[in-house]
Design a protein around this motif. Structure first.
Motif, PDB file in Angstrom:
ATOM      1  N   VAL A 116      39.837  41.542  32.300  1.00 28.57           N
ATOM      2  CA  VAL A 116      39.846  42.954  32.683  1.00 28.57           C
ATOM      3  C   VAL A 116      38.729  43.230  33.691  1.00 28.57           C
ATOM      4  O   VAL A 116      38.932  43.999  34.637  1.00 28.57           O
ATOM      5  CB  VAL A 116      39.730  43.858  31.430  1.00 28.57           C
ATOM      6  CG1 VAL A 116      39.542  45.301  31.825  1.00 28.57           C
ATOM      7  CG2 VAL A 116      40.972  43.705  30.558  1.00 28.57           C
ATOM      8  N   ARG A 117      37.581  42.606  33.529  1.00 28.72           N
ATOM      9  CA  ARG A 117      36.498  42.797  34.498  1.00 28.72           C
ATOM     10  C   ARG A 117      36.937  42.327  35.892  1.00 28.72           C
ATOM     11  O   ARG A 117      36.642  42.982  36.890  1.00 28.72           O
ATOM     12  CB  ARG A 117      35.248  42.033  34.076  1.00 28.72           C
ATOM     13  CG  ARG A 117      34.089  42.282  35.061  1.00 28.72           C
ATOM     14  CD  ARG A 117      32.852  41.506  34.718  1.00 28.72           C
ATOM     15  NE  ARG A 117      32.279  41.999  33.480  1.00 28.72           N
ATOM     16  CZ  ARG A 117      31.568  41.253  32.641  1.00 28.72           C
ATOM     17  NH1 ARG A 117      31.341  39.996  32.917  1.00 28.72           N
ATOM     18  NH2 ARG A 117      31.075  41.787  31.547  1.00 28.72           N
ATOM     19  N   ALA A 118      37.668  41.226  35.960  1.00 29.53           N
ATOM     20  CA  ALA A 118      38.166  40.732  37.255  1.00 29.53           C
ATOM     21  C   ALA A 118      39.141  41.727  37.881  1.00 29.53           C
ATOM     22  O   ALA A 118      39.104  41.981  39.094  1.00 29.53           O
ATOM     23  CB  ALA A 118      38.835  39.374  37.075  1.00 29.53           C
ATOM     24  N   PHE A 119      40.010  42.320  37.062  1.00 26.19           N
ATOM     25  CA  PHE A 119      40.953  43.318  37.578  1.00 26.19           C
ATOM     26  C   PHE A 119      40.214  44.556  38.085  1.00 26.19           C
ATOM     27  O   PHE A 119      40.558  45.115  39.118  1.00 26.19           O
ATOM     28  CB  PHE A 119      41.957  43.737  36.502  1.00 26.19           C
ATOM     29  CG  PHE A 119      42.913  42.651  36.109  1.00 26.19           C
ATOM     30  CD1 PHE A 119      43.507  41.834  37.055  1.00 26.19           C
ATOM     31  CD2 PHE A 119      43.224  42.439  34.776  1.00 26.19           C
ATOM     32  CE1 PHE A 119      44.386  40.840  36.689  1.00 26.19           C
ATOM     33  CE2 PHE A 119      44.106  41.443  34.402  1.00 26.19           C
ATOM     34  CZ  PHE A 119      44.687  40.644  35.359  1.00 26.19           C
ATOM     35  N   VAL A 120      39.206  45.003  37.337  1.00 21.94           N
ATOM     36  CA  VAL A 120      38.468  46.213  37.703  1.00 21.94           C
ATOM     37  C   VAL A 120      37.632  45.968  38.962  1.00 21.94           C
ATOM     38  O   VAL A 120      37.482  46.866  39.787  1.00 21.94           O
ATOM     39  CB  VAL A 120      37.604  46.698  36.521  1.00 21.94           C
ATOM     40  CG1 VAL A 120      36.653  47.798  36.937  1.00 21.94           C
ATOM     41  CG2 VAL A 120      38.501  47.175  35.392  1.00 21.94           C
ATOM     42  N   GLU A 121      37.081  44.773  39.116  1.00 21.49           N
ATOM     43  CA  GLU A 121      36.326  44.464  40.329  1.00 21.49           C
ATOM     44  C   GLU A 121      37.235  44.496  41.559  1.00 21.49           C
ATOM     45  O   GLU A 121      36.811  44.895  42.641  1.00 21.49           O
ATOM     46  CB  GLU A 121      35.640  43.106  40.200  1.00 21.49           C
ATOM     47  CG  GLU A 121      34.442  43.143  39.273  1.00 21.49           C
ATOM     48  CD  GLU A 121      33.842  41.772  39.035  1.00 21.49           C
ATOM     49  OE1 GLU A 121      34.369  40.766  39.576  1.00 21.49           O
ATOM     50  OE2 GLU A 121      32.840  41.694  38.302  1.00 21.49           O
TER      51      GLU A 121
END
Length: 147
Positions: free
Chosen positions: A98-103
Motif C-alpha cells: 500500500v505504501r508503494a501505491f500511495v507513493e
C-alpha cells in the motif's frame, strides 16, 4: 541338428535398451488435466460478509481503489487494479504494497472491507496501520446497502 542349434544361438535377438514412455505420457496427461481442473477452484483470498447500512457511496475517480479485506479470523487480503482476486497478505506485506501505491499516487483511496463478524478492534487496527505506517491519507470503510 547340432548345426541348427548352434546357428540359433548365434542369431539371438539383441536386447533393446529403450524405455517405453507411453504409460508415463498417459500419467502425465491425467495429472495435467487434474491440475487444470483444480487450479481455478483454489481461492487464496478471504471471504468477507460486509456490514449493511443506508449510506451514500462516494464518487470514484476512473482509477480503481485499493481494497483491504479483513476476514472473520482477522486474515488480511488485498485487491488492487490489475488483480482479479484478493491476494492474502500479512500486515508487513500490506504496509509495503500500500505504501508503494500511495507513493505513486498520493490521492489514492484505500478502503477497508471488514467482515461483519470481525471485531471492531481488528478493523480499527488495520485502519490505523494504513494511516500510520503506509502513509494513506484517504482511508475509509466499505459496506453494502441494506437489502
Amino acid at each position: 541338428m547340432a548345426l541348427a542349434t548352434a546357428s540359433r544361438r548365434h542369431r539371438k535377438r539383441k536386447l533393446k535398451a529403450e524405455i517405453n514412455v507411453v504409460p508415463y505420457i498417459d500419467v502425465m496427461l491425467v495429472l495435467l488435466i487434474i491440475f487444470m481442473v483444480t487450479a481455478p477452484l483454489l481461492n487464496v483470498g478471504v471471504d468477507v460478509n460486509l456490514p449493511q447500512a443506508d449510506a451514500k457511496s462516494l464518487e470514484q475517480k476512473k482509477k480503481q481503489p485499493v481494497v483491504v479485506q479483513v476476514g472473520k479470523d482477522g486474515a488480511l487480503a488485498l485487491t488492487y487494479e490489475g488483480v482479479d482476486r484478493p491476494q492474502a497478505v500479512d500486515a508487513r506485506q500490506l504496509v509495503a504494497k500500500v505504501r508503494a501505491f500511495v507513493e505513486a499516487d498520493p490521492q489514492l483511496a484505500v478502503y477497508v472491507a471488514g467482515d461483519r463478524d470481525v471485531s471492531y478492534q481488528s478493523v480499527y487496527e488495520v485502519l490505523s496501520l494504513l494511516q500510520r505506517d503506509a502513509k494513506v491519507s484517504r482511508a475509509g470503510l466499505m459496506g453494502e446497502p441494506k437489502r
